[in-house]
Design a protein around this motif. Structure first.
Motif, PDB file in Angstrom:
ATOM      1  N   SER A 260       4.774 -11.463  -4.743  1.00 18.67           N
ATOM      2  CA  SER A 260       3.999 -12.192  -3.743  1.00 18.67           C
ATOM      3  C   SER A 260       2.970 -11.322  -3.027  1.00 18.67           C
ATOM      4  O   SER A 260       2.116 -11.842  -2.312  1.00 18.67           O
ATOM      5  CB  SER A 260       4.951 -12.806  -2.701  1.00 18.67           C
ATOM      6  OG  SER A 260       5.748 -11.796  -2.108  1.00 18.67           O
ATOM      7  N   ALA A 261       3.044  -9.997  -3.205  1.00 20.66           N
ATOM      8  CA  ALA A 261       2.108  -9.095  -2.532  1.00 20.66           C
ATOM      9  C   ALA A 261       0.792  -9.014  -3.310  1.00 20.66           C
ATOM     10  O   ALA A 261       0.742  -9.302  -4.505  1.00 20.66           O
ATOM     11  CB  ALA A 261       2.726  -7.707  -2.386  1.00 20.66           C
ATOM     12  N   PRO A 262      -0.292  -8.585  -2.640  1.00 23.76           N
ATOM     13  CA  PRO A 262      -1.607  -8.592  -3.303  1.00 23.76           C
ATOM     14  C   PRO A 262      -1.811  -7.481  -4.328  1.00 23.76           C
ATOM     15  O   PRO A 262      -2.753  -7.536  -5.101  1.00 23.76           O
ATOM     16  CB  PRO A 262      -2.587  -8.434  -2.131  1.00 23.76           C
ATOM     17  CG  PRO A 262      -1.798  -7.768  -1.056  1.00 23.76           C
ATOM     18  CD  PRO A 262      -0.404  -8.295  -1.195  1.00 23.76           C
ATOM     19  N   PHE A 263      -0.957  -6.451  -4.352  1.00 21.62           N
ATOM     20  CA  PHE A 263      -1.112  -5.391  -5.342  1.00 21.62           C
ATOM     21  C   PHE A 263       0.257  -4.823  -5.696  1.00 21.62           C
ATOM     22  O   PHE A 263       1.232  -4.996  -4.968  1.00 21.62           O
ATOM     23  CB  PHE A 263      -2.041  -4.277  -4.840  1.00 21.62           C
ATOM     24  CG  PHE A 263      -1.660  -3.679  -3.519  1.00 21.62           C
ATOM     25  CD1 PHE A 263      -0.712  -2.667  -3.428  1.00 21.62           C
ATOM     26  CD2 PHE A 263      -2.251  -4.130  -2.339  1.00 21.62           C
ATOM     27  CE1 PHE A 263      -0.357  -2.117  -2.216  1.00 21.62           C
ATOM     28  CE2 PHE A 263      -1.903  -3.585  -1.122  1.00 21.62           C
ATOM     29  CZ  PHE A 263      -0.956  -2.578  -1.049  1.00 21.62           C
ATOM     30  N   SER A 264       0.303  -4.131  -6.830  1.00 23.44           N
ATOM     31  CA  SER A 264       1.554  -3.568  -7.319  1.00 23.44           C
ATOM     32  C   SER A 264       1.736  -2.138  -6.841  1.00 23.44           C
ATOM     33  O   SER A 264       0.765  -1.399  -6.647  1.00 23.44           O
ATOM     34  CB  SER A 264       1.575  -3.603  -8.849  1.00 23.44           C
ATOM     35  OG  SER A 264       2.705  -2.914  -9.355  1.00 23.44           O
ATOM     36  N   LEU A 265       2.994  -1.735  -6.678  1.00 25.62           N
ATOM     37  CA  LEU A 265       3.352  -0.346  -6.388  1.00 25.62           C
ATOM     38  C   LEU A 265       4.407   0.131  -7.382  1.00 25.62           C
ATOM     39  O   LEU A 265       5.295   0.907  -7.044  1.00 25.62           O
ATOM     40  CB  LEU A 265       3.877  -0.212  -4.949  1.00 25.62           C
ATOM     41  CG  LEU A 265       2.850  -0.399  -3.836  1.00 25.62           C
ATOM     42  CD1 LEU A 265       3.517  -0.392  -2.467  1.00 25.62           C
ATOM     43  CD2 LEU A 265       1.771   0.678  -3.901  1.00 25.62           C
ATOM     44  N   GLU A 266       4.272  -0.299  -8.620  1.00 21.05           N
ATOM     45  CA  GLU A 266       5.274   0.014  -9.632  1.00 21.05           C
ATOM     46  C   GLU A 266       5.030   1.346 -10.337  1.00 21.05           C
ATOM     47  O   GLU A 266       5.947   1.875 -10.959  1.00 21.05           O
ATOM     48  CB  GLU A 266       5.332  -1.113 -10.664  1.00 21.05           C
ATOM     49  CG  GLU A 266       5.842  -2.423 -10.092  1.00 21.05           C
ATOM     50  CD  GLU A 266       5.856  -3.538 -11.125  1.00 21.05           C
ATOM     51  OE1 GLU A 266       6.939  -3.833 -11.656  1.00 21.05           O
ATOM     52  OE2 GLU A 266       4.778  -4.103 -11.400  1.00 21.05           O
ATOM     53  N   THR A 267       3.812   1.878 -10.287  1.00 21.70           N
ATOM     54  CA  THR A 267       3.523   3.136 -10.972  1.00 21.70           C
ATOM     55  C   THR A 267       2.988   4.161  -9.980  1.00 21.70           C
ATOM     56  O   THR A 267       2.578   3.824  -8.864  1.00 21.70           O
ATOM     57  CB  THR A 267       2.473   2.932 -12.077  1.00 21.70           C
ATOM     58  OG1 THR A 267       1.205   2.619 -11.468  1.00 21.70           O
ATOM     59  CG2 THR A 267       2.878   1.798 -13.016  1.00 21.70           C
ATOM     60  N   ARG A 268       2.981   5.422 -10.417  1.00 23.58           N
ATOM     61  CA  ARG A 268       2.431   6.480  -9.556  1.00 23.58           C
ATOM     62  C   ARG A 268       0.948   6.242  -9.298  1.00 23.58           C
ATOM     63  O   ARG A 268       0.463   6.475  -8.187  1.00 23.58           O
ATOM     64  CB  ARG A 268       2.641   7.856 -10.205  1.00 23.58           C
ATOM     65  CG  ARG A 268       2.173   9.006  -9.314  1.00 23.58           C
ATOM     66  CD  ARG A 268       2.558  10.352  -9.904  1.00 23.58           C
ATOM     67  NE  ARG A 268       1.885  10.624 -11.163  1.00 23.58           N
ATOM     68  CZ  ARG A 268       0.662  11.170 -11.249  1.00 23.58           C
ATOM     69  NH1 ARG A 268      -0.025  11.468 -10.134  1.00 23.58           N
ATOM     70  NH2 ARG A 268       0.127  11.416 -12.423  1.00 23.58           N
TER      71      ARG A 268
END
Length: 617
Positions: A260-268
């Motif tokens: 649901s967030a506007p961007f991903s934080l899954e990678t460095r």
């Protein structure tokens, strides 16, 4: 029909007289009708395991590759267990009676899960225990894994272990995923014929299945150990060892592909490119979204779903975001977090969807959208898990679903308005960004009456482009009636009158509890003028206990606060809610500082509403 309901939602939705009666019946009727079974929980021992805050007890941290020596002089390194599917570090002691009682259970678990790739390591932290007794006692009970005599407290210190019965579960990337009790069978002052909760086995099954743990941390009643927690300088914080784990635990539930967030934080690369923003929101406390006041110094958070960063996590994440070039050793990276595609509660037994797609404006504001869905069940259903899924997450601010326990929809506007007044009793399901599901433990469920109508209240927030949403609700049914029925009671301050220009105007409402109950969680609801909110438990003798304090309320986040442990609310006590409102021109979100504001359903009006989830023991 849908147009009628939407039209009514713009006007005064609730009749005050009806609402007051409904609030009283929410508790009293449920108790008087005896819908909850009469069985009592067995008397609990004072040293029975209890759930504790995972974040504040190291869950999600990487455990260092300790160099150890077993009782036969063989060198060991915790990093050497990475080729296995997981590692259990089990503390024990030959001189602690509770530890000794757990040896047969540990032996069975070692055999059962060893066949599935889980390794065990036994640690005796009592320096006065003798090597002869340690080996004879553990081997005599069938334990075959290496044994370490931690005479210098190195393992105790590294894990901040607290008792001689505590177990720690590491995944294959050395991330701590569970710590706590083996089960609840034994304690310093109790002994059961068999366990009621199998914490360690449940954790290992979830680890092997790649599923999140339902309970990640408990206390472990046993013989206490001296805890000597270590700290590390912020300058050493790297992405792979520390920051990535915090982001996984606290951020990726929303900040991921399809989230649901506007961007991903899954990678460095994701995290590095957003590091300045990460530092800003962490330092000012706006992320992760969590608004309950922090616990007293030295105390654990009482909340099971606490999203906040504990002090060490906040310090470390901000330190890394200041120097995102500190990468660390990629071999120390955590396992990628896996998110279940589709329904988080598993395949629903039934899916109920609003009947028509809703076109959401590209800009501006939209009034609350309310629409009814008929269930048509010919018998009561017991719901053990439920989940709300918007089909356009970017534009859905929050959703509340209410139950109208009548079989037929009626076109008459007056009848509809009276029936919608009943929704003040309490919500059936709730969705907020990042959290739209609820699963209840065995023996607990919500009742969905036969032929009930579900009323969806949806708050849409335009995203800059026209989008279409058709929100749906998935339900998983229990196979039999539960031991405990879960209720939700609504407390409403219907007589709101907020003066023009008032910057900190308080209003209160309360509800009497006609029979002892156990409280499970709380949800506060106000609109744009809401400034702060508080739930208090007021006992018969007048003593007051703050059970939830929200010093900086933000109506952008309609969060549900779920207790780690049920809280007893005695007979004839009261739950009081207090809201503070800012109707001044300094409140930039205030629709009209010159208005006298009253209760109403739209964001230009105001509400003071507190929901309480509970069961009757």
């Amino acid at each position: 029909m849908n147009r009628t309901i939407r039209r009514l939602s713009v006007g005064r939705m609730y009749f005050p007289g009806l609402c007051i009666v409904a609030i009283t019946l929410t508790w009293a009727t449920a108790l008087a009708l005896g819908r909850v079974g009469a069985d009592q929980n067995p008397t609990k021992s004072v040293d029975e395991p209890r759930k504790i805050s995972p974040a504040e007890h190291g869950i999600g941290r990487r455990v260092p590759d300790l160099e150890l020596t077993d009782i036969h002089g063989t060198k060991l390194n915790l990093g050497g267990f990475k080729q296995n599917r997981g590692l259990v570090i089990a503390f024990t002691s030959t001189t602690c009676p509770v530890s000794r009682r757990y040896l047969p259970a540990l032996s069975r678990l070692e055999k059962r899960f060893g066949e599935q790739g889980i390794k065990f390591l036994f640690v005796d932290p009592i320096s006065s225990d003798t090597l002869t007794d340690i080996e004879a006692t553990l081997r005599g009970n069938g334990l075959s894994a290496p044994i370490v005599h931690d005479t210098k407290g190195e393992v105790v210190t590294a894990l901040s272990a607290e008792s001689t019965t505590e177990v720690f579960v590491l995944d294959s990337a050395s991330t701590l995923v569970y710590r706590g009790a083996v089960d609840d069978q034994y304690g310093l002052s109790h002994s059961l014929s068999e366990p009621r909760s199998t914490y360690l086995a449940d954790a290992l099954e979830a680890l092997l299945a790649g599923q999140p743990l339902q309970i990640a941390a408990t206390s472990a009643p046993g013989c206490a150990l001296r805890v000597q927690p270590t700290d590390h300088p912020s300058s050493s914080v790297s992405y792979h060892e520390r920051a990535s784990r915090i982001l996984q635990d606290k951020c990726q539930g929303c900040h991921r592909a399809g989230g649901s967030a506007p961007f991903s934080l899954e990678t460095r690369a994701d995290a590095t490119s957003h590091s300045a923003m990460i530092r800003q929101v962490v330092e000012n406390g706006t992320m992760p979204p969590w608004f309950a006041a922090p616990p007293a110094a030295g105390a654990d958070s009482p909340w099971d779903n606490d999203r906040s960063l504990c002090a060490s996590d906040k310090k470390d994440l901000a330190a890394w975001a200041t120097q995102p070039s500190v990468i660390g050793d990629s071999s120390h990276a955590p396992l990628p977090r896996k998110f279940r595609d589709g329904w988080q509660i598993g395949k629903p037994d039934v899916v109920l969807q609003i009947p028509e797609p809703v076109a959401v404006n590209a800009e501006g504001a939209m009034p609350y959208y309310m629409v009814a869905v008929q269930t048509n069940f010919d018998e009561d259903k017991w719901v053990r898990a439920l989940e709300i899924q918007p089909t356009a997450k970017r534009v859905v601010h929050h959703v509340l679903v209410y139950v109208l326990p009548h079989a037929e929809l009626n076109e008459d506007p007056v009848v509809l308005e009276r029936r919608m007044a009943e929704v003040i009793n309490g919500f059936f399901a709730v969705y907020v960004p990042g959290n739209g599901s609820m699963s209840y433990p065995d023996g607990f469920a919500k009742r969905l009456p036969a032929g009930a109508t579900l009323l969806f209240q949806i708050h849409y927030t335009p995203s800059g482009a026209v989008e279409t949403d058709q929100t749906r609700l998935g339900l998983v049914f229990a196979g039999k009636p539960p031991k405990h029925e879960v209720f939700v009671a609504g407390i409403a301050g219907l007589g709101l009158r907020i003066p023009p220009g008032a910057s900190n105007h308080p209003q209160t409402a309360s509800m009497r509890i006609p029979k002892e109950v156990q409280l499970l969680g709380f949800l506060a609801h106000m609109h744009a003028r809401g400034r702060a909110f508080r739930f208090e438990l007021v006992r018969q003798d007048g003593t007051r206990q703050t059970v939830l304090d929200i010093p900086k309320y933000d109506d952008n986040w309609q969060l549900y606060y779920r207790l780690l442990q049920p809280m007893r609310a005695p007979f004839n006590s009261r739950i009081t809610i207090t809201g503070w409102f800012d109707n001044s021109a300094d409140n930039l979100r205030n629709p009209d500082p010159a208005a006298v504001v009253h209760w109403g359903p739209q964001v230009t009006d105001e509400m003071l509403q507190g929901y309480v989830e509970y069961f009757v023991p």
